[in-house]
Enzyme design. Structure first.
Site, mmCIF file in Angstrom:
data_model
loop_
_atom_site.group_PDB
_atom_site.id
_atom_site.type_symbol
_atom_site.label_atom_id
_atom_site.label_comp_id
_atom_site.label_asym_id
_atom_site.label_seq_id
_atom_site.Cartn_x
_atom_site.Cartn_y
_atom_site.Cartn_z
ATOM 1 N N HIS A 54 4.603 -47.981 -1.666
ATOM 2 C CA HIS A 54 3.168 -47.961 -1.348
ATOM 3 C C HIS A 54 2.932 -47.128 -0.103
ATOM 4 O O HIS A 54 3.878 -46.667 0.523
ATOM 5 C CB HIS A 54 2.609 -49.385 -1.223
ATOM 6 C CG HIS A 54 3.117 -50.168 -0.043
ATOM 7 N ND1 HIS A 54 4.419 -50.587 0.073
ATOM 8 C CD2 HIS A 54 2.494 -50.612 1.082
ATOM 9 C CE1 HIS A 54 4.569 -51.274 1.203
ATOM 10 N NE2 HIS A 54 3.413 -51.293 1.847
ATOM 11 N N HIS A 56 1.755 -47.503 3.033
ATOM 12 C CA HIS A 56 1.769 -47.879 4.447
ATOM 13 C C HIS A 56 2.788 -47.054 5.237
ATOM 14 O O HIS A 56 3.885 -46.764 4.743
ATOM 15 C CB HIS A 56 2.043 -49.379 4.604
ATOM 16 C CG HIS A 56 0.855 -50.219 4.250
ATOM 17 N ND1 HIS A 56 0.943 -51.551 3.915
ATOM 18 C CD2 HIS A 56 -0.469 -49.906 4.185
ATOM 19 C CE1 HIS A 56 -0.273 -52.022 3.652
ATOM 20 N NE2 HIS A 56 -1.140 -51.041 3.805
ATOM 21 N N ASP A 58 4.828 -47.617 7.611
ATOM 22 C CA ASP A 58 6.196 -48.095 7.849
ATOM 23 C C ASP A 58 7.079 -47.936 6.608
ATOM 24 O O ASP A 58 8.263 -48.267 6.645
ATOM 25 C CB ASP A 58 6.194 -49.554 8.349
ATOM 26 C CG ASP A 58 5.632 -50.544 7.355
ATOM 27 O OD1 ASP A 58 4.512 -50.329 6.843
ATOM 28 O OD2 ASP A 58 6.315 -51.558 7.074
ATOM 29 N N HIS A 59 6.515 -47.412 5.514
ATOM 30 C CA HIS A 59 7.286 -47.171 4.289
ATOM 31 C C HIS A 59 7.433 -45.684 3.971
ATOM 32 O O HIS A 59 8.300 -45.306 3.189
ATOM 33 C CB HIS A 59 6.652 -47.906 3.101
ATOM 34 C CG HIS A 59 6.614 -49.397 3.309
ATOM 35 N ND1 HIS A 59 7.360 -50.279 2.574
ATOM 36 C CD2 HIS A 59 5.948 -50.147 4.223
ATOM 37 C CE1 HIS A 59 7.144 -51.514 3.012
ATOM 38 N NE2 HIS A 59 6.286 -51.455 4.017
ATOM 39 N N HIS A 112 -0.731 -56.284 -2.472
ATOM 40 C CA HIS A 112 -0.638 -55.918 -1.051
ATOM 41 C C HIS A 112 -1.436 -54.628 -0.802
ATOM 42 O O HIS A 112 -2.223 -54.538 0.129
ATOM 43 C CB HIS A 112 0.843 -55.741 -0.714
ATOM 44 C CG HIS A 112 1.137 -55.267 0.668
ATOM 45 N ND1 HIS A 112 0.945 -56.057 1.779
ATOM 46 C CD2 HIS A 112 1.632 -54.079 1.130
ATOM 47 C CE1 HIS A 112 1.313 -55.365 2.876
ATOM 48 N NE2 HIS A 112 1.735 -54.176 2.496
ATOM 49 N N ASP A 129 6.551 -54.516 -0.256
ATOM 50 C CA ASP A 129 5.896 -55.625 0.457
ATOM 51 C C ASP A 129 5.187 -56.575 -0.506
ATOM 52 O O ASP A 129 4.199 -57.209 -0.134
ATOM 53 C CB ASP A 129 4.870 -55.076 1.463
ATOM 54 C CG ASP A 129 5.527 -54.428 2.669
ATOM 55 O OD1 ASP A 129 6.759 -54.483 2.792
ATOM 56 O OD2 ASP A 129 4.779 -53.858 3.491
ATOM 57 N N HIS A 167 11.027 -56.145 4.353
ATOM 58 C CA HIS A 167 10.959 -56.750 5.692
ATOM 59 C C HIS A 167 11.853 -57.977 5.843
ATOM 60 O O HIS A 167 11.987 -58.771 4.908
ATOM 61 C CB HIS A 167 9.513 -57.150 6.037
ATOM 62 C CG HIS A 167 8.605 -55.976 6.241
ATOM 63 N ND1 HIS A 167 8.441 -55.366 7.465
ATOM 64 C CD2 HIS A 167 7.820 -55.302 5.369
ATOM 65 C CE1 HIS A 167 7.577 -54.363 7.340
ATOM 66 N NE2 HIS A 167 7.179 -54.297 6.079
HETATM 67 FE FE FE Z 1 5.581 -52.944 5.297
HETATM 68 ZN ZN ZN Z 2 2.976 -52.618 3.599
#
Ligand code: FE
Ligand code: ZN
Length: 255
Positions: A54, A56, A58-59, A112, A129, A167
């Site tokens: 996805h 985001h 942090d990905h 998410h 996530d 995570h």
């Molecule tokens: Fe994340």
């Molecule tokens: Zn995420």
């Protein structure tokens, strides 16, 4: 041929999963390029593809830097706009990683985020996530209805499927699970095990689908223990699994 899946810690609590054999590597959700580049050069591996779940940061934050060194195919959700994705995927598509002899099928698990996908091969699930050990992702863009659909699809996979989430949230999820699913001795045993792993700096992941069905309150919305806890928290017994899931997610958001 030997195939390994290892976690590269990133940021505070992310894992970038790296799949490799003797020569090739594929990474999932590289939020940062440097741990990936370091590992590849230390182990004399060549990156052959990237998969993202996805949009985001942090990905996907490491995509641009990785592509500078390794101009490889990047697989990602067709319905999210992610710079660098060369192979957009939708539910039912498959991804073959020739070097590694692995083929993943793509599951739409929007919840998410609106286009979140997961990658499933026999025995292996990369779910980003969507599902965490003892928890699930926050609903930033999706609805409880979508979350119910996504989680039930994942719960229907073989019990021995290893669950690689992005995570290390397990201990904090378990703290919520103790309150939201109080009568669960199996979960207490798992919590003790995870405390030990974390005390030694080791990941609690991957989990398995069978384990999550036993200990994850978000997969146990039909159990008396969870229903009773929700009723105690909201003053009302949920009338459906969906209502239970909605209340559980809302409760966790403020826990
Ligand atoms: Fe994340
Ligand atoms: Zn995420």
């Amino acid at each position: 041929m030997r195939m390994n899946i290892i976690p590269l810690p990133a940021f505070r609590d992310n894992y970038i999963w790296l799949i490799h054999d003797e020569r090739h590597a594929v990474v999932v959700d590289p939020g940062d390029a440097s741990p990936v580049l370091d590992y590849l050069s230390a182990h004399d591996l060549t990156l052959s593809a990237i998969m993202v779940t996805h949009h985001h940061a942090d990905h996907i934050g490491g995509l641009a830097a990785l592509l500078q060194t390794y101009p490889v195919p990047v697989y990602g959700p067709a319905s999210e706009h992610i710079a660098g994705v060369s192979n957009p995927l939708s539910d039912g598509d498959s991804v073959s990683l020739p070097g590694l002899g692995l083929t993943f099928s793509v599951l739409d698990v929007a919840a998410h985020t609106a286009g979140h996908i997961a990658y499933h091969a026999p025995g292996v699930l990369f779910c980003g996530d969507t599902l965490f050990s003892a928890g699930c992702g926050r609903l930033f863009e999706g609805t409880p209805e979508q979350l119910e659909k996504a989680l039930s699809r994942l719960a229907a996979l073989d019990g021995d499927t290893r669950v690689y989430c992005t995570h290390e949230y397990t201990l904090s999820n378990l703290a919520f699970a103790r309150v939201a699913d109080p009568d669960n001795p199996e979960r207490d045993r798992y919590a003790a095990h995870c405390e030990t792993l974390r005390a030694h700096g080791r990941p609690t992941l991957p989990s398995t689908i069978a384990l999550e069905k036993d200990i994850n309150p978000f997969l146990r919305t039909n159990t008396p223990s969870v229903l009773k806890a929700i009723a105690h928290h909201t003053g009302k017994t949920p009338e459906s699994a969906l209502e239970c899931l909605r209340e559980l997610r809302a409760w966790k958001d403020v826990f």
